[in-house]
Design a protein around this motif. Structure first.
Motif, PDB file in Angstrom:
ATOM      1  N   PHE A 291       0.694  10.268   9.612  1.00  0.00           N
ATOM      2  CA  PHE A 291       0.241   8.884   9.433  1.00  0.00           C
ATOM      3  C   PHE A 291       1.290   8.016   8.751  1.00  0.00           C
ATOM      4  N   PHE A 292       2.018   8.622   7.799  1.00  0.00           N
ATOM      5  CA  PHE A 292       3.003   7.829   7.050  1.00  0.00           C
ATOM      6  C   PHE A 292       4.169   7.373   7.929  1.00  0.00           C
ATOM      7  N   ASN A 293       4.615   8.219   8.857  1.00  0.00           N
ATOM      8  CA  ASN A 293       5.762   7.859   9.704  1.00  0.00           C
ATOM      9  C   ASN A 293       5.512   6.616  10.552  1.00  0.00           C
ATOM     10  N   PRO A 294       4.423   6.565  11.345  1.00  0.00           N
ATOM     11  CA  PRO A 294       4.195   5.349  12.125  1.00  0.00           C
ATOM     12  C   PRO A 294       3.858   4.141  11.252  1.00  0.00           C
ATOM     13  N   THR A 295       3.230   4.378  10.108  1.00  0.00           N
ATOM     14  CA  THR A 295       2.922   3.265   9.201  1.00  0.00           C
ATOM     15  C   THR A 295       4.217   2.668   8.664  1.00  0.00           C
ATOM     16  N   GLU A 296       5.135   3.538   8.262  1.00  0.00           N
ATOM     17  CA  GLU A 296       6.440   3.080   7.754  1.00  0.00           C
ATOM     18  C   GLU A 296       7.209   2.326   8.837  1.00  0.00           C
ATOM     19  N   GLN A 297       7.218   2.850  10.045  1.00  0.00           N
ATOM     20  CA  GLN A 297       8.019   2.268  11.115  1.00  0.00           C
ATOM     21  C   GLN A 297       7.448   0.972  11.667  1.00  0.00           C
ATOM     22  N   TYR A 298       6.129   0.925  11.840  1.00  0.00           N
ATOM     23  CA  TYR A 298       5.541  -0.217  12.531  1.00  0.00           C
ATOM     24  C   TYR A 298       4.894  -1.250  11.609  1.00  0.00           C
ATOM     25  N   VAL A 299       4.627  -0.882  10.366  1.00  0.00           N
ATOM     26  CA  VAL A 299       4.025  -1.834   9.419  1.00  0.00           C
ATOM     27  C   VAL A 299       4.978  -2.126   8.267  1.00  0.00           C
ATOM     28  N   GLY A 300       5.524  -1.078   7.651  1.00  0.00           N
ATOM     29  CA  GLY A 300       6.440  -1.269   6.540  1.00  0.00           C
ATOM     30  C   GLY A 300       6.200  -0.259   5.435  1.00  0.00           C
ATOM     31  N   HIS A 301       7.203  -0.057   4.593  1.00  0.00           N
ATOM     32  CA  HIS A 301       7.091   0.925   3.511  1.00  0.00           C
ATOM     33  C   HIS A 301       5.976   0.570   2.544  1.00  0.00           C
ATOM     34  N   TRP A 302       5.781  -0.741   2.351  1.00  0.00           N
ATOM     35  CA  TRP A 302       4.725  -1.172   1.427  1.00  0.00           C
ATOM     36  C   TRP A 302       3.358  -0.636   1.858  1.00  0.00           C
ATOM     37  N   VAL A 304       2.736   2.196   3.365  1.00  0.00           N
ATOM     38  CA  VAL A 304       2.630   3.618   3.027  1.00  0.00           C
ATOM     39  C   VAL A 304       2.175   3.764   1.577  1.00  0.00           C
ATOM     40  N   ILE A 305       2.771   2.953   0.706  1.00  0.00           N
ATOM     41  CA  ILE A 305       2.393   2.983  -0.712  1.00  0.00           C
ATOM     42  C   ILE A 305       0.922   2.603  -0.870  1.00  0.00           C
ATOM     43  N   VAL A 306       0.521   1.530  -0.185  1.00  0.00           N
ATOM     44  CA  VAL A 306      -0.878   1.095  -0.245  1.00  0.00           C
ATOM     45  C   VAL A 306      -1.800   2.175   0.303  1.00  0.00           C
ATOM     46  N   MET A 307      -1.401   2.813   1.403  1.00  0.00           N
ATOM     47  CA  MET A 307      -2.224   3.857   2.008  1.00  0.00           C
ATOM     48  C   MET A 307      -2.462   5.011   1.040  1.00  0.00           C
ATOM     49  N   GLN A 308      -1.436   5.373   0.274  1.00  0.00           N
ATOM     50  CA  GLN A 308      -1.595   6.457  -0.695  1.00  0.00           C
ATOM     51  C   GLN A 308      -2.657   6.116  -1.745  1.00  0.00           C
ATOM     52  N   TRP A 309      -2.636   4.866  -2.209  1.00  0.00           N
ATOM     53  CA  TRP A 309      -3.637   4.451  -3.197  1.00  0.00           C
ATOM     54  C   TRP A 309      -5.028   4.359  -2.566  1.00  0.00           C
ATOM     55  N   LEU A 310      -5.082   3.936  -1.304  1.00  0.00           N
ATOM     56  CA  LEU A 310      -6.377   3.812  -0.637  1.00  0.00           C
ATOM     57  C   LEU A 310      -6.975   5.171  -0.291  1.00  0.00           C
ATOM     58  N   MET A 311      -6.138   6.196  -0.183  1.00  0.00           N
ATOM     59  CA  MET A 311      -6.684   7.541  -0.027  1.00  0.00           C
ATOM     60  C   MET A 311      -7.487   7.929  -1.269  1.00  0.00           C
ATOM     61  N   ILE A 312      -7.069   7.422  -2.411  1.00  0.00           N
ATOM     62  CA  ILE A 312      -7.795   7.671  -3.661  1.00  0.00           C
ATOM     63  C   ILE A 312      -9.126   6.919  -3.651  1.00  0.00           C
ATOM     64  N   THR A 313      -9.067   5.615  -3.357  1.00  0.00           N
ATOM     65  CA  THR A 313     -10.302   4.821  -3.378  1.00  0.00           C
ATOM     66  C   THR A 313     -11.252   5.221  -2.252  1.00  0.00           C
ATOM     67  N   GLY A 314     -10.691   5.676  -1.123  1.00  0.00           N
ATOM     68  CA  GLY A 314     -11.541   6.114  -0.019  1.00  0.00           C
ATOM     69  C   GLY A 314     -12.351   7.344  -0.375  1.00  0.00           C
ATOM     70  N   SER A 315     -11.714   8.306  -1.028  1.00  0.00           N
ATOM     71  CA  SER A 315     -12.443   9.503  -1.442  1.00  0.00           C
ATOM     72  C   SER A 315     -13.435   9.168  -2.557  1.00  0.00           C
ATOM     73  N   LEU A 316     -13.102   8.156  -3.375  1.00  0.00           N
ATOM     74  CA  LEU A 316     -14.044   7.689  -4.399  1.00  0.00           C
ATOM     75  C   LEU A 316     -15.284   7.103  -3.737  1.00  0.00           C
ATOM     76  N   ALA A 317     -15.083   6.275  -2.707  1.00  0.00           N
ATOM     77  CA  ALA A 317     -16.208   5.665  -1.998  1.00  0.00           C
ATOM     78  C   ALA A 317     -17.091   6.731  -1.362  1.00  0.00           C
ATOM     79  N   CYS A 318     -16.472   7.730  -0.781  1.00  0.00           N
ATOM     80  CA  CYS A 318     -17.216   8.806  -0.139  1.00  0.00           C
ATOM     81  C   CYS A 318     -18.039   9.587  -1.157  1.00  0.00           C
ATOM     82  N   GLY A 319     -17.413   9.938  -2.268  1.00  0.00           N
ATOM     83  CA  GLY A 319     -18.124  10.671  -3.313  1.00  0.00           C
ATOM     84  C   GLY A 319     -19.270   9.868  -3.900  1.00  0.00           C
ATOM     85  N   MET A 320     -19.073   8.560  -4.046  1.00  0.00           N
ATOM     86  CA  MET A 320     -20.123   7.692  -4.572  1.00  0.00           C
ATOM     87  C   MET A 320     -21.311   7.644  -3.610  1.00  0.00           C
TER      88      MET A 320
END
Length: 503
Positions: A291-302, A304-320
């Motif tokens: 997921f990170f490779n196409p995100t970096e190439q077609y959207v931007g490095h920023w 990828v960084i956001v996606m990493q943080w959203l993986m945290i909030t996404g699992s938080l939402a699921c657990g909630m």
């Protein structure tokens, strides 16, 4: 028995019995959809499951697996929603199966469903803690023990349930919207660029490829696993506006909306890498590169960084969301007095917020104990806690889904001749039930591979036996109630709203 509509948190269900009810009209169609989709956790399902499906399951056919699963679950949902139009109960599966197959099977299924949602929360806390510690270390160099994040999530989940479903809904809307946006940004960017290095390839969405690869059964199981929790829509019926219309709509929107999203995002992730490169990335030491490779190439490095943080909030939402589900199942069992003392504890609702606050507190304590036990056993929060508890809960809920399909068949054979339909109330639940049983077989036959480094774990080996033990225990206790406390047995699975009761 039925609970009357009104603002008061308690209402009579019989001559001498009073139960506390949840706050009515607290959530609308979109709220129910968000709560259900949050349990599916799109970003966790994509980044957590797809790389493993591509590397060890059906390879580039992973998106096709989601297509097959969507069709099967949509067929299951047809029967499920047909019953939801006649019965509204926070117990969801517990109530539906009690009306369709009787109180004994209903209680056994209710205990299994409750157990599944109870263990799902600590499972998601495990993966949340892993994402949080890894991301914080990678991006700031700060090391925080995983258990600190586990305590944080326990507190957030507890507060969300205490203050009512409308508060949890607002938190989940924000968390869910952000994770969906970043995944969609990657997928749409790949599509707008005309695909990846090989252009658009349609192999990933060819249904035939869902049954190819190293282990097609494993890939299909992970696809179904990605939807676990969509049926939670029915749990919010008593708190929703016009549940007879909202719950069926919300269920189908959840199944089809999540399905289309999963197929598109996983397809574009593979296309964005190129089919051969996608398999290579998913099999590497950093499978998230899929997921990170196409995100970096077609959207931007920023991104990828956001996606990493959203993986945290996404699992938080699921657990909630799972915390809310578990609390409502515990509350549903408690208010009917499966054990008399439970009516005065987990069967109560908050006098102001109309929330299952005691049941939510009990769920928090149980989650903390389970996390503490896995920590004491030296289990990794991801490969140990998350994987083992997720497999355990998934097996339990899949069995209940299968039983629910057959309950729909039985219910409409005896009731509502005006609603009987060759597809909605017969063919769909029959096919859905058989398909769910097939998925259980897929899980049992692929448990060891799915568990990875925990394939030899005692918990994994005991998983089928734990599920059987809970089901048998439920049947035995129901028979005990039938003989010794017939008035308590008569209440099992029968508490529904007066204005939406079985009729």
């Amino acid at each position: 028995m039925a609970v009357q509509e009104g603002a008061a948190p308690e209402a009579a269900t019989g001559e001498n019995t009073t139960v506390h009810r949840l706050k009515p009209n607290a959530i609308g169609l979109l709220g129910v959809v968000f709560m259900a989709v949050a349990t599916a956790a799109p970003i966790t399902a994509m980044t957590g499951n797809v790389p493993f499906m591509v590397s060890s399951g059906n390879g580039i056919g992973a998106p096709a697996s989601y297509l097959v699963a969507m069709v099967v679950l949509a067929i299951f949902a047809v029967g499920f929603t047909s019953m939801a139009k006649h019965i509204t109960s926070t117990g969801a599966f517990y109530g539906f199966i009690s009306f369709g197959l009787g109180r004994t099977v209903g209680l056994a299924s209710g205990l299994l469903a409750t157990f599944a949602y109870v263990v799902f929360e600590p499972a998601l806390i495990g993966i949340f803690s892993t994402f949080a510690t890894t991301t914080l270390h990678d991006q700031t160099g700060v090391d925080v023990p995983w258990w600190a994040f586990a305590i944080l999530m326990l507190g957030i989940n507890a507060m969300g349930t205490w203050f009512g479903v409308s508060v949890a809904e607002k938190l989940l809307v924000v968390l869910l919207a952000t994770e969906v946006t970043i995944l969609a940004a990657m997928a749409i960017s790949v599509a707008l660029h005309g695909g990846g290095p090989d252009g658009f390839t349609f192999g990933p969405v060819n249904p035939v490829n869902a049954f190819q690869g190293t282990s097609a059964g494993l890939g299909l199981f992970f696809a179904f696993w990605s939807w676990v929790g969509f049926e939670s829509t029915a749990m919010y019926g008593e708190e929703s506006r016009d549940p007879k219309k909202i719950i069926p709509k919300a269920t189908m929107i959840s199944v089809l909306g999540v399905g289309v999203f999963y197929v598109f995002v996983s397809w574009m992730a593979i296309t964005g890498n190129g089919e051969a490169a996608a398999v290579e990335a998913a099999s590497s030491s950093n499978p998230l590169a899929l997921f990170f490779n196409p995100t970096e190439q077609y959207v931007g490095h920023w991104a990828v960084i956001v996606m990493q943080w959203l993986m945290i909030t996404g699992s938080l939402a699921c657990g909630m969301a799972f915390h809310n589900c578990a609390a409502r199942y515990l509350y549903a069992l408690g208010r009917e007095g499966v054990l008399p003392s439970l009516q005065r504890t987990i069967g109560r609702t908050h006098p102001e917020h109309g929330s299952p606050h005691v049941a939510g507190l009990v769920q928090t304590i149980v989650s903390a104990v389970l996390l503490g036990a896995f920590w004491a056993a030296g289990k990794d929060p991801y490969t140990g806690t998350y994987v083992l508890l997720a497999i355990l809960g998934t097996m339990a809920i899949l069995v209940v889904q299968a039983v629910c399909s057959f309950a729909v068949l039985a219910y409409f054979r005896k009731n509502h001749p005006e609603s009987r339909h060759w597809f909605r109330t017969f063919t769909a639940p029959l096919v859905g039930g058989l398909a769910m049983l097939a998925v259980v077989v897929l899980l049992v036959s692929n448990m060891g591979v799915a568990a990875g480094p925990e394939s030899g774990s005692i918990v994994l080996k005991a998983t089928p036996w734990i599920v059987v033990l809970i089901a048998v225990g439920g049947v035995a206790y129901a028979q005990y109630l039938k003989r010794r406390r017939p008035e308590g047995y008569a209440l099992l699975g029968r508490t529904v709203l007066e204005e939406t009761k079985e009729r």
